[in-house]
Motif scaffolding. Structure first.
Motif, PDB file in Angstrom:
ATOM      1  N   ARG A 284       0.855  -1.190   0.000  1.00  0.00           N
ATOM      2  CA  ARG A 284       0.000   0.000   0.000  1.00  0.00           C
ATOM      3  C   ARG A 284       0.891   1.240   0.000  1.00  0.00           C
ATOM      4  NH1 ARG A 284      -2.795   2.875   4.275  1.00  0.00           N
ATOM      5  NH2 ARG A 284      -4.924   3.458   3.703  1.00  0.00           N
ATOM      6  N   LEU A 285       0.491   2.220  -0.774  1.00  0.00           N
ATOM      7  CA  LEU A 285       1.156   3.520  -0.790  1.00  0.00           C
ATOM      8  C   LEU A 285       0.138   4.575  -0.417  1.00  0.00           C
ATOM      9  CD1 LEU A 285       3.441   5.550  -1.482  1.00  0.00           C
ATOM     10  CD2 LEU A 285       2.665   5.433  -3.879  1.00  0.00           C
ATOM     11  N   GLU A 286       0.439   5.328   0.617  1.00  0.00           N
ATOM     12  CA  GLU A 286      -0.453   6.409   1.028  1.00  0.00           C
ATOM     13  C   GLU A 286       0.223   7.737   0.723  1.00  0.00           C
ATOM     14  OE1 GLU A 286      -2.094   8.320   5.134  1.00  0.00           O
ATOM     15  OE2 GLU A 286      -2.503   6.178   4.834  1.00  0.00           O
ATOM     16  N   LEU A 287      -0.379   8.486  -0.165  1.00  0.00           N
ATOM     17  CA  LEU A 287       0.088   9.816  -0.538  1.00  0.00           C
ATOM     18  C   LEU A 287      -0.859  10.824   0.100  1.00  0.00           C
ATOM     19  CD1 LEU A 287       0.629   8.978  -4.310  1.00  0.00           C
ATOM     20  CD2 LEU A 287       2.456   9.342  -2.633  1.00  0.00           C
ATOM     21  N   ALA A 288      -0.396  11.472   1.143  1.00  0.00           N
ATOM     22  CA  ALA A 288      -1.279  12.329   1.937  1.00  0.00           C
ATOM     23  C   ALA A 288      -0.755  13.758   1.939  1.00  0.00           C
ATOM     24  CB  ALA A 288      -1.380  11.803   3.366  1.00  0.00           C
ATOM     25  N   HIS A 289      -1.565  14.678   1.466  1.00  0.00           N
ATOM     26  CA  HIS A 289      -1.170  16.078   1.528  1.00  0.00           C
ATOM     27  C   HIS A 289      -0.982  16.505   2.980  1.00  0.00           C
ATOM     28  CE1 HIS A 289      -1.473  17.727  -2.603  1.00  0.00           C
ATOM     29  NE2 HIS A 289      -2.173  16.619  -2.798  1.00  0.00           N
ATOM     30  N   THR A 290      -0.088  17.438   3.185  1.00  0.00           N
ATOM     31  CA  THR A 290       0.208  17.939   4.522  1.00  0.00           C
ATOM     32  C   THR A 290      -1.052  18.408   5.220  1.00  0.00           C
ATOM     33  OG1 THR A 290       2.388  18.680   3.772  1.00  0.00           O
ATOM     34  CG2 THR A 290       1.549  19.636   5.813  1.00  0.00           C
ATOM     35  N   GLN A 291      -1.181  18.006   6.482  1.00  0.00           N
ATOM     36  CA  GLN A 291      -2.235  18.529   7.340  1.00  0.00           C
ATOM     37  C   GLN A 291      -1.603  19.628   8.198  1.00  0.00           C
ATOM     38  OE1 GLN A 291      -5.604  17.130   7.156  1.00  0.00           O
ATOM     39  NE2 GLN A 291      -4.508  16.463   5.323  1.00  0.00           N
ATOM     40  N   TYR A 292      -2.191  20.807   8.217  1.00  0.00           N
ATOM     41  CA  TYR A 292      -1.509  21.973   8.771  1.00  0.00           C
ATOM     42  C   TYR A 292      -1.804  22.183  10.253  1.00  0.00           C
ATOM     43  CZ  TYR A 292      -0.111  22.649   4.029  1.00  0.00           C
ATOM     44  OH  TYR A 292       0.450  22.431   2.792  1.00  0.00           O
ATOM     45  N   TYR A 293      -1.053  21.404  11.040  1.00  0.00           N
ATOM     46  CA  TYR A 293      -1.048  21.516  12.494  1.00  0.00           C
ATOM     47  C   TYR A 293       0.407  21.500  12.950  1.00  0.00           C
ATOM     48  CZ  TYR A 293      -5.700  19.686  11.495  1.00  0.00           C
ATOM     49  OH  TYR A 293      -6.934  19.486  10.951  1.00  0.00           O
ATOM     50  N   GLY A 294       0.680  21.951  14.156  1.00  0.00           N
ATOM     51  CA  GLY A 294       2.021  21.858  14.703  1.00  0.00           C
ATOM     52  C   GLY A 294       3.044  22.557  13.812  1.00  0.00           C
ATOM     53  N   TRP A 295       4.142  21.849  13.530  1.00  0.00           N
ATOM     54  CA  TRP A 295       5.204  22.404  12.706  1.00  0.00           C
ATOM     55  C   TRP A 295       4.723  22.696  11.294  1.00  0.00           C
ATOM     56  CZ3 TRP A 295       9.731  24.027  14.657  1.00  0.00           C
ATOM     57  CH2 TRP A 295      10.045  23.613  15.959  1.00  0.00           C
ATOM     58  N   ALA A 296       3.795  21.897  10.808  1.00  0.00           N
ATOM     59  CA  ALA A 296       3.288  22.106   9.448  1.00  0.00           C
ATOM     60  C   ALA A 296       2.579  23.448   9.327  1.00  0.00           C
ATOM     61  CB  ALA A 296       2.354  20.973   9.060  1.00  0.00           C
ATOM     62  N   LEU A 297       1.811  23.840  10.334  1.00  0.00           N
ATOM     63  CA  LEU A 297       1.135  25.135  10.293  1.00  0.00           C
ATOM     64  C   LEU A 297       2.158  26.259  10.344  1.00  0.00           C
ATOM     65  CD1 LEU A 297      -1.513  26.681  10.221  1.00  0.00           C
ATOM     66  CD2 LEU A 297      -1.593  26.549  12.723  1.00  0.00           C
ATOM     67  N   LEU A 298       3.200  26.064  11.123  1.00  0.00           N
ATOM     68  CA  LEU A 298       4.266  27.052  11.211  1.00  0.00           C
ATOM     69  C   LEU A 298       4.933  27.257   9.847  1.00  0.00           C
ATOM     70  CD1 LEU A 298       5.682  28.679  13.534  1.00  0.00           C
ATOM     71  CD2 LEU A 298       7.392  26.872  13.565  1.00  0.00           C
ATOM     72  N   ASN A 299       5.010  26.181   9.065  1.00  0.00           N
ATOM     73  CA  ASN A 299       5.675  26.225   7.759  1.00  0.00           C
ATOM     74  C   ASN A 299       4.695  26.253   6.583  1.00  0.00           C
ATOM     75  OD1 ASN A 299       8.612  26.033   8.309  1.00  0.00           O
ATOM     76  ND2 ASN A 299       8.047  24.119   9.333  1.00  0.00           N
ATOM     77  N   ARG A 300       3.454  26.584   6.853  1.00  0.00           N
ATOM     78  CA  ARG A 300       2.406  26.437   5.842  1.00  0.00           C
ATOM     79  C   ARG A 300       2.721  27.172   4.543  1.00  0.00           C
ATOM     80  NH1 ARG A 300      -3.429  28.783   7.230  1.00  0.00           N
ATOM     81  NH2 ARG A 300      -2.199  30.701   7.058  1.00  0.00           N
ATOM     82  N   SER A 301       3.184  28.392   4.626  1.00  0.00           N
ATOM     83  CA  SER A 301       3.414  29.175   3.412  1.00  0.00           C
ATOM     84  C   SER A 301       4.417  28.507   2.489  1.00  0.00           C
ATOM     85  CB  SER A 301       3.898  30.579   3.780  1.00  0.00           C
ATOM     86  OG  SER A 301       4.083  31.364   2.625  1.00  0.00           O
ATOM     87  N   ALA A 302       5.422  27.856   3.071  1.00  0.00           N
ATOM     88  CA  ALA A 302       6.442  27.200   2.255  1.00  0.00           C
ATOM     89  C   ALA A 302       6.033  25.813   1.797  1.00  0.00           C
ATOM     90  CB  ALA A 302       7.750  27.113   3.043  1.00  0.00           C
ATOM     91  N   LEU A 303       5.085  25.193   2.499  1.00  0.00           N
ATOM     92  CA  LEU A 303       4.694  23.819   2.188  1.00  0.00           C
ATOM     93  C   LEU A 303       3.514  23.727   1.225  1.00  0.00           C
ATOM     94  CD1 LEU A 303       4.930  22.250   5.769  1.00  0.00           C
ATOM     95  CD2 LEU A 303       6.493  21.831   3.856  1.00  0.00           C
ATOM     96  N   LEU A 304       2.649  24.735   1.231  1.00  0.00           N
ATOM     97  CA  LEU A 304       1.459  24.678   0.383  1.00  0.00           C
ATOM     98  C   LEU A 304       1.846  24.573  -1.094  1.00  0.00           C
ATOM     99  CD1 LEU A 304      -1.096  27.251   1.853  1.00  0.00           C
ATOM    100  CD2 LEU A 304      -1.615  24.898   1.193  1.00  0.00           C
ATOM    101  N   PRO A 305       1.307  23.587  -1.794  1.00  0.00           N
ATOM    102  CA  PRO A 305       1.560  23.498  -3.237  1.00  0.00           C
ATOM    103  C   PRO A 305       0.743  24.541  -3.983  1.00  0.00           C
ATOM    104  CG  PRO A 305       0.033  21.792  -2.564  1.00  0.00           C
ATOM    105  CD  PRO A 305       0.454  22.502  -1.306  1.00  0.00           C
TER     106      PRO A 305
ATOM    107  N   GLU B 199      -2.010  -1.077  -3.597  1.00  0.00           N
ATOM    108  CA  GLU B 199      -3.091  -0.110  -3.406  1.00  0.00           C
ATOM    109  C   GLU B 199      -2.472   1.276  -3.235  1.00  0.00           C
ATOM    110  OE1 GLU B 199      -6.786   0.889  -0.323  1.00  0.00           O
ATOM    111  OE2 GLU B 199      -5.249  -0.593   0.226  1.00  0.00           O
ATOM    112  N   ILE B 200      -3.029   2.249  -3.930  1.00  0.00           N
ATOM    113  CA  ILE B 200      -2.557   3.628  -3.796  1.00  0.00           C
ATOM    114  C   ILE B 200      -3.688   4.479  -3.244  1.00  0.00           C
ATOM    115  CG2 ILE B 200      -1.651   5.657  -4.982  1.00  0.00           C
ATOM    116  CD1 ILE B 200      -0.336   3.816  -6.997  1.00  0.00           C
TER     117      ILE B 200
END
Length: 356
Positions: free
Chosen positions: A172-193, A217-218
């Motif tokens: 199985r391969l899970e491709l999951a877009h970033t969920q913006y909490y914690g460090w991800a929210l702090l870096n949201r501007s740089a991480l958002l595609p 499975e993908i």
């Protein structure tokens, strides 16, 4: 009332990686991790409550030297046991120990298909160790899921990621877009595609499914910020899942600790059954009585349950507001603003709490 089906045991916040999209708290509470007897008690209470699936996570759960003991007891209690790991530390000896203990499945995180890019995102030279971990997992006959968090830097590499996962014999391969909490929210501007990247990603996933769908499975978890409606977060607040933080706080979702005034209970002070049925943190947003407009009269409230409470709080300061992801939310302009202002910039890499 629904009984919980899954328990996510966050055994530690410690981790050898420094991923800038990590959803762990930016500031980790200065409290001790639950000791082995406390975790064993949690497992027993969870099983009595009806939990079927146990997900051992972190941080990095392999840091816990008592991990195999937890797996053994969980299997004795009848859990399906899934290990969620970076793979760092999962050599042949450790993998065999966990297999002998009864682990059912391993979910291995990768940052990218390219060694240099993957190590750069992880903030550590770990790509080769991840390849070793994947090899020992499949050599032991254990089911393997490869998980990749998608963001601006790697979203264009989906084809290569899928090829690598297939070469590693992943089930199985899970491709999951970033969920913006914690460090991800702090870096949201740089991480958002960009919107163009999201469209191209959907096409790349379709091609990867056509190429590898017969053997792997993908799963593709869409980008919240580009959807017209929110996902049914956690299948509804306090309906199916329990998360236990490393210090014993019991949460209805991994990011719930950020919500001020939620009334969070700790398993060292109250039984898991009492927490599930009575704790304010689990009952506050259960059902739909808490909803205001536009959610209260929306026919989608039985589909998406008003969206994510943690996202609503993170973006508006009020966990009871409609998830700003929703195009009907009065706060949807916050999403439009975040997308339009997203730009490549320096990332802040996750810092790790001191080893205890």
């Amino acid at each position: 009332m629904d009984r919980p089906l899954g328990l996510l045991a966050e055994l530690t916040y410690r981790c050898p990686l420094h991923c800038p999209y990590c959803s762990n708290p930016v500031t980790v509470p200065d409290t001790a991790e639950l000791a082995l007897p406390e975790w064993l008690r949690v497992l027993e209470q969870a099983r009595q409550l009806g939990v079927l699936q146990l997900h051992l996570s972190g941080g990095e759960p392999l840091i816990r030297p008592d991990l195999a003991v937890l797996v053994t007891r969980a299997r004795e209690l009848g859990f399906y046991v899934n290990l969620v790991t970076s793979g760092v530390g999962l050599d042949e000896s450790r993998a065999r120990e966990l297999a002998d203990a009864g682990i059912d499945h391993v979910q291995l995180s990768l940052q990218d298909a390219d060694r240099a890019a993957g190590d750069n995102t992880a903030g550590a030279r770990v790509f080769d160790r991840k390849m070793t971990a994947a090899a020992v997992i499949t050599a032991l006959g254990l089911p393997l899921t490869i998980n990749v968090v998608l963001h601006r830097t790697n979203i264009g590499h989906i084809a290569a990621i899928a090829d690598l996962a297939a070469a590693l014999a992943a089930d199985r391969l899970e491709l999951a877009h970033t969920q913006y909490y914690g460090w991800a929210l702090l870096n949201r501007s740089a991480l958002l595609p960009t919107p163009e990247q999201v469209v191209a990603a959907e096409q790349a996933v379709a091609r990867a499914r056509a190429l590898h769908g017969g053997t792997m499975e993908i799963v593709y978890v869409v980008a919240d910020y580009y959807e017209p409606y929110p996902k049914p977060c956690m299948h509804g607040w306090g309906r199916r899942h329990i998360i236990i933080a490393p210090d014993g706080r019991a949460l209805p979702c991994p990011a719930a600790a950020q919500i001020v005034g939620l009334g969070i209970d700790n398993v060292t002070e109250r039984s898991l059954g009492e927490i599930w049925y009575l704790s304010p943190s689990f009952t506050r947003f259960r059902g739909d009585e808490w909803m205001s407009e536009p959610c209260r009269s929306c026919p989608r409230k039985a589909i998406d349950f008003g969206g994510c409470r943690c996202q609503a709080f993170a973006l508006t300061g009020d966990a009871a507001r409609a998830d700003p992801i929703c195009q009907l939310s009065p706060d949807h302009h916050l999403i439009d603003s975040a997308v339009s202002s997203a730009t490549p910039r320096s990332l802040r890499f996750r810092s790790n709490p001191a080893s205890s």
